[in-house]
Design a protein around this motif. Structure first.
Motif, PDB file in Angstrom:
ATOM      1  N   GLN A   1     -40.237  15.260 -22.802  1.00 11.99           N
ATOM      2  CA  GLN A   1     -40.585  16.657 -22.509  1.00 11.99           C
ATOM      3  C   GLN A   1     -39.994  17.088 -21.170  1.00 11.99           C
ATOM      4  N   TYR A   2     -40.101  16.177 -20.209  1.00  9.02           N
ATOM      5  CA  TYR A   2     -39.598  16.496 -18.876  1.00  9.02           C
ATOM      6  C   TYR A   2     -38.097  16.721 -18.917  1.00  9.02           C
ATOM      7  N   LEU A   3     -37.381  15.805 -19.589  1.00 12.75           N
ATOM      8  CA  LEU A   3     -35.928  15.935 -19.640  1.00 12.75           C
ATOM      9  C   LEU A   3     -35.513  17.189 -20.383  1.00 12.75           C
ATOM     10  N   ALA A   4     -36.249  17.499 -21.447  1.00 11.19           N
ATOM     11  CA  ALA A   4     -35.924  18.710 -22.200  1.00 11.19           C
ATOM     12  C   ALA A   4     -36.029  19.929 -21.294  1.00 11.19           C
ATOM     13  N   GLU A   5     -37.082  19.934 -20.466  1.00 12.70           N
ATOM     14  CA  GLU A   5     -37.283  21.055 -19.548  1.00 12.70           C
ATOM     15  C   GLU A   5     -36.165  21.121 -18.510  1.00 12.70           C
ATOM     16  N   VAL A   6     -35.813  19.935 -17.989  1.00 10.74           N
ATOM     17  CA  VAL A   6     -34.738  19.904 -16.992  1.00 10.74           C
ATOM     18  C   VAL A   6     -33.451  20.435 -17.598  1.00 10.74           C
ATOM     19  N   ASN A   7     -33.154  20.020 -18.843  1.00  9.02           N
ATOM     20  CA  ASN A   7     -31.943  20.497 -19.505  1.00  9.02           C
ATOM     21  C   ASN A   7     -31.969  22.006 -19.691  1.00  9.02           C
ATOM     22  N   ARG A   8     -33.154  22.512 -20.105  1.00  8.13           N
ATOM     23  CA  ARG A   8     -33.279  23.960 -20.293  1.00  8.13           C
ATOM     24  C   ARG A   8     -33.019  24.695 -18.996  1.00  8.13           C
TER      25      ARG A   8
ATOM     26  N   GLU B   1     -31.415  23.729 -16.417  1.00 10.88           N
ATOM     27  CA  GLU B   1     -30.037  23.634 -15.964  1.00 10.88           C
ATOM     28  C   GLU B   1     -29.142  24.562 -16.769  1.00 10.88           C
ATOM     29  N   ALA B   2     -29.404  24.628 -18.087  1.00 11.62           N
ATOM     30  CA  ALA B   2     -28.614  25.507 -18.943  1.00 11.62           C
ATOM     31  C   ALA B   2     -28.761  26.953 -18.477  1.00 11.62           C
ATOM     32  N   ALA B   3     -29.969  27.297 -18.045  1.00 17.81           N
ATOM     33  CA  ALA B   3     -30.192  28.661 -17.586  1.00 17.81           C
ATOM     34  C   ALA B   3     -29.456  28.940 -16.284  1.00 17.81           C
ATOM     35  N   ASN B   4     -29.352  27.907 -15.454  1.00 16.69           N
ATOM     36  CA  ASN B   4     -28.723  28.105 -14.152  1.00 16.69           C
ATOM     37  C   ASN B   4     -27.206  28.061 -14.206  1.00 16.69           C
ATOM     38  N   VAL B   5     -26.677  27.324 -15.188  1.00 15.88           N
ATOM     39  CA  VAL B   5     -25.231  27.143 -15.259  1.00 15.88           C
ATOM     40  C   VAL B   5     -24.747  27.804 -16.530  1.00 15.88           C
ATOM     41  N   PRO B   6     -24.507  29.107 -16.511  1.00 16.18           N
ATOM     42  CA  PRO B   6     -24.232  29.810 -17.762  1.00 16.18           C
ATOM     43  C   PRO B   6     -22.951  29.335 -18.433  1.00 16.18           C
ATOM     44  N   ALA B   7     -21.893  29.194 -17.745  1.00 10.74           N
ATOM     45  CA  ALA B   7     -20.665  28.741 -18.372  1.00 10.74           C
ATOM     46  C   ALA B   7     -20.084  27.657 -17.497  1.00 10.74           C
TER      47      ALA B   7
ATOM     48  N   ASP C   1     -21.963  24.761 -33.724  1.00 18.93           N
ATOM     49  CA  ASP C   1     -21.849  26.078 -34.341  1.00 18.93           C
ATOM     50  C   ASP C   1     -20.668  26.874 -33.804  1.00 18.93           C
ATOM     51  N   GLY C   2     -19.884  26.250 -32.951  1.00 17.38           N
ATOM     52  CA  GLY C   2     -18.733  26.951 -32.415  1.00 17.38           C
ATOM     53  C   GLY C   2     -19.039  27.821 -31.222  1.00 17.38           C
ATOM     54  N   ALA C   3     -20.313  27.853 -30.807  1.00 19.67           N
ATOM     55  CA  ALA C   3     -20.688  28.661 -29.646  1.00 19.67           C
ATOM     56  C   ALA C   3     -20.584  27.818 -28.381  1.00 19.67           C
ATOM     57  N   PRO C   4     -20.227  28.450 -27.267  1.00 26.35           N
ATOM     58  CA  PRO C   4     -20.105  27.676 -26.024  1.00 26.35           C
ATOM     59  C   PRO C   4     -21.447  27.061 -25.615  1.00 26.35           C
ATOM     60  N   VAL C   5     -21.398  25.845 -25.126  1.00 20.70           N
ATOM     61  CA  VAL C   5     -22.592  25.199 -24.597  1.00 20.70           C
ATOM     62  C   VAL C   5     -22.333  24.903 -23.126  1.00 20.70           C
ATOM     63  N   SER C   6     -23.400  24.903 -22.341  1.00 18.88           N
ATOM     64  CA  SER C   6     -23.200  24.639 -20.922  1.00 18.88           C
ATOM     65  C   SER C   6     -23.683  23.249 -20.538  1.00 18.88           C
ATOM     66  N   VAL C   7     -24.734  22.784 -21.202  1.00 16.61           N
ATOM     67  CA  VAL C   7     -25.197  21.428 -20.925  1.00 16.61           C
ATOM     68  C   VAL C   7     -24.960  20.604 -22.167  1.00 16.61           C
ATOM     69  N   LEU C   8     -24.276  19.499 -21.969  1.00 19.30           N
ATOM     70  CA  LEU C   8     -23.905  18.692 -23.120  1.00 19.30           C
ATOM     71  C   LEU C   8     -24.922  17.591 -23.321  1.00 19.30           C
ATOM     72  N   LEU C   9     -25.181  17.272 -24.567  1.00 14.12           N
ATOM     73  CA  LEU C   9     -26.145  16.229 -24.878  1.00 14.12           C
ATOM     74  C   LEU C   9     -25.432  15.054 -25.525  1.00 14.12           C
ATOM     75  N   THR C  10     -25.777  13.879 -25.070  1.00 19.60           N
ATOM     76  CA  THR C  10     -25.204  12.667 -25.645  1.00 19.60           C
ATOM     77  C   THR C  10     -25.522  12.617 -27.135  1.00 19.60           C
TER      78      THR C  10
ATOM     79  N   VAL D   1     -23.486  16.201 -18.578  1.00 19.12           N
ATOM     80  CA  VAL D   1     -24.034  15.579 -19.784  1.00 19.12           C
ATOM     81  C   VAL D   1     -25.459  15.158 -19.491  1.00 19.12           C
ATOM     82  N   ARG D   2     -26.366  15.509 -20.379  1.00 14.34           N
ATOM     83  CA  ARG D   2     -27.770  15.199 -20.163  1.00 14.34           C
ATOM     84  C   ARG D   2     -28.324  14.413 -21.331  1.00 14.34           C
TER      85      ARG D   2
END
Lengths: 283, 423
Positions: free
Chosen positions: B240-247, B249-255, B287-296, B388-389
């Motif tokens: 849960q914690y890591l999921a939140e951290v990833n979220r 970070e994704a919000a902070n690093v848009p592209a 889905d072909g959409a840009p992602v900002s935080v990559l998941l292993t 990568v998270r």
């Protein structure tokens, strides 16, 4: 792990375990050892310094007070002519223990600050440790002083009361040292104020002069009585009575010392309880 | 855990506030001049935190910096007093907050053991009994009788750790001990922590290494701005914690990996003759959409866009993956692994597709190059950040291996002491 469900029997105690003060001797003694060991480590003469320094002090005062000032010393208890240097040394020994313990306690607690931020132990431990370390030095000086008296043949049964005197002085000093050290953490300029008051105390105590030199009254104040009943004067004068004059000292003087010791202990305990608990945040 | 058994640690509605005086009124003058201090607001480091730690379990405190973990730990160690609520413990607490904090430089290691032991509440006899073990654990050998001021920082912490764990605490409080000493000593520390855990020592641990937390802890408490966000079995709370951290970070690093950071002051080196220029890298999800935080383990497409100014033929387009510790872990190029590439003037892009991203969590950097037979047209060194998270279990290393474990094979009960290794 569960959220707290009430109805469980309570765990036994608060985090801070504070055994009574007499069970803390090991900690106090370890702080004292730290202070003592670090004091002489790395010096070539090491422990010899604790003998050399008071001997040198004695020599300096001998020169100063037998050549320059020529204070007339009181007679010794054995009937022998007084020696001012010896008389002075008794006062200095008692005073030095008191003043150095206060100073060492204040800096000792500040110096242990890094530790108090990491782990809890009672704040008085490093203060008392510093006092014990100073006490070892003072015992050496006291022994030196008594040896000189012994050589001069000034010996009496009243010496047996010196331990009782020492206990009262230690109690008095520990209370005041703890209170000042703890308060100084909260208000740092107390240390400077203490330095000033110790200097005042040195001259307001009959250490380098006899009580007769103090005018009985001045500025409408009973100056001599004030000096006489000030705590350190009582201790200094009683030590001289016991060892130099070979007298028991007045009952009121002993009562006075006991009263000062009790008051000081009460102050130390009160300040420690009120302000000694949050030093980890203040340091 | 049975309901009758007493927990080793009980935290009850614990709150801790700090007064925020802009300047502390620590001098007498300031007190006299300005009075006892206008209460300049307060900061709630912990707000109504409650949990139990059952005896013999290991609990991890997780949360970002400033979440209140360290404050909680200091209250557990008794350094701070709670503003309200209570912490109750059943057993001797040994705090390992900062290794070697209690050492005195002039004293020898041996003398410091006695001093530290006394501070931890041990009698001289108890230290006497443990001292040989402490010295052996620390591995200091003859240095134990030298003043600690000549110790290296590694020796310092080794001695501190040795003292704290050898005193057989019933409750051990550990703050971020992970980066201590060399590899061998670290392994020793972990082994010892595991041994203590198996012996039934209750351990409270603060760590930023989720791998360690997952490995060592039975349960975890996630603190967020002084409030308990989650509490429960370690793997779930950590997820849960890591999921939140990833979220977050994704919000902070848009592209994250849009354009090369060539123009940034820190100056990514662009070299090459310039007939072809890599103009950007896009990271696209399934889905072909840009992602900002990559998941292993997730699909990823690395799209390299380029501008061609002169026609070039038989070029090799290369990608290099550089770990945050600076090591180039892997690389790939079209000459060895891809199609023949001839480029005409204009713009275009080429995709490199991962079915499952093998890179493990780290702040990776991507280098790009366009070369031909030893000639470099364009090279951007470590120009593109790849954050990568993790999701789920934390793994060790830099990349995920693709091998498979098979079931163990039993070779009979006839046990010989010779190791079965053929060379």
């Amino acid at each position: 792990m569960t959220q707290v469900d009430t109805g469980m029997s309570r765990a036994v105690r608060e985090v801070r375990s504070t055994p009574p003060i007499w069970r803390q001797w090991n900690l106090v003694w370890n702080f004292a050892q730290r202070d003592l060991k670090s004091k002489f480590k790395g010096s070539a003469l090491g422990w010899a310094w604790s003998l050399v320094v008071p001997l040198a002090t004695l020599a300096i005062y001998t020169v100063v007070f037998s050549v320059v000032f020529r204070m007339p010393p009181p007679q010794m208890g054995s009937g022998r002519d007084g020696l001012f240097v010896i008389w002075l040394f008794a006062g200095l020994t008692a005073w030095t223990f008191f003043a150095s313990s206060i100073n060492a306690g204040i800096s000792g607690l500040i110096g242990t600050g890094a530790l108090l931020k990491k782990i809890f132990f009672p704040a008085y431990a490093p203060v008392l440790g510093a006092m014990v370390a100073q006490g070892v030095q003072s015992l050496i000086e006291l022994g030196l002083y008594l040896c000189v008296l012994l050589v001069l043949g000034n010996l009496g049964w009243t010496w047996l009361l010196v331990p009782f005197w020492a206990v009262l002085l230690v109690l008095f000093t520990s209370g005041l040292a703890t209170a000042l050290a703890v308060l100084n953490v909260h208000t740092r300029d107390l240390a400077h104020l203490v330095a000033v008051f110790l200097q005042l105390g040195f001259y307001a105590t009959p250490i380098i002069y006899t009580l007769d030199y103090v005018p009985a009254e001045r500025w409408g104040l009973p100056l001599r009585a004030m000096v006489e009943w000030s705590p350190i004067s009582l201790f200094v004068e009683t030590l001289r009575d016991l060892t130099y004059g070979l007298e028991v000292g007045s009952g009121t003087a002993w009562l006075g010392m006991a009263a000062w010791a009790a008051a000081s202990l009460a102050l130390g305990a009160w300040v420690h309880r009120r302000r000694g608990g949050d030093l980890g945040e203040e340091l | 855990m049975s309901a009758v058994e007493r927990p080793a640690i009980r935290v009850e509605h614990l709150s801790k506030s700090f007064a925020l005086h802009t300047e502390k009124r620590n001098s007498l003058k300031e007190r006299v001049v300005r009075g006892r201090g206008s209460r300049g607001g307060q900061f709630d480091a912990l707000d109504d935190v409650s949990f139990d730690v059952p005896r013999g379990t290991t609990v991890g405190l997780v949360g970002h910096n400033g979440s209140g973990k360290s404050t909680l730990l200091k209250i557990l160690a008794g350094v701070y007093r709670p503003t309200s609520g209570a912490v109750l413990v059943d057993g001797r607490v040994s705090a390992l907050l900062e290794l070697g904090a209690g050492f005195h430089g002039e004293l020898t290691g041996r003398e410091n053991i006695y001093l530290n032991g006394a501070i931890l509440g041990l009698t001289k006899r108890e230290v006497d009994a443990a001292i040989d073990q402490i010295i052996e654990f620390s591995g200091l050998g003859d240095f134990i009788d030298s003043p600690v001021k000549i110790y290296s920082s590694g020796m310092y912490v080794r001695l501190g750790f040795a003292i704290a764990v050898t005193v057989e605490p019933e409750i051990l409080i550990v703050d971020e001990i992970i980066a201590v000493g060399d590899e061998e000593f670290q392994r020793k520390c972990f082994d010892h922590l595991f041994r203590l855990r198996n012996q039934g020592t209750t351990i409270v641990l603060v760590t930023h290494s989720m791998g360690l937390a997952a490995e060592l802890c039975d349960s975890a408490v996630w603190l967020d701005h002084g409030v308990v966000r989650a509490i429960g079995a370690a793997p779930e709370v950590i997820d849960q914690y890591l999921a939140e951290v990833n979220r977050a970070e994704a919000a902070n690093v848009p592209a994250a990996a849009g354009t090369p950071e060539v123009d940034t002051p820190e100056g990514v080196a662009r070299t090459g003759s310039g007939e072809v220029r890599v103009s950007g890298v896009e990271l696209l999800g399934a889905d072909g959409a840009p992602v900002s935080v990559l998941l292993t383990g997730e699909p990823l497409t690395v799209r390299v866009s380029y501008e061609v100014h002169e026609p070039v033929s038989e070029v090799s387009i290369a990608l290099g993956f550089v770990h945050e510790n600076g090591v180039g872990i892997a690389g790939t190029n079209t000459r060895q692994h891809g199609p023949r590439v001839d480029l005409e003037p204009g713009r275009g892009y080429i995709d490199y597709v991962f079915d499952e991203l093998p890179l493990l969590p780290a702040n990776w950097r991507l280098s790009t190059a366009v070369r031909s037979r030893g000639h470099t047209y364009d090279h951007l060194d470590k120009a593109f950040p790849l954050a990568v998270r993790a999701q789920g279990e934390v793994e060790n290393g830099a990349v995920r291996l693709r091998g498979t474990w098979h079931a163990p094979v039993h070779l009979g009960a006839d046990a010989t002491s010779d190791p079965v290794v053929s060379s």
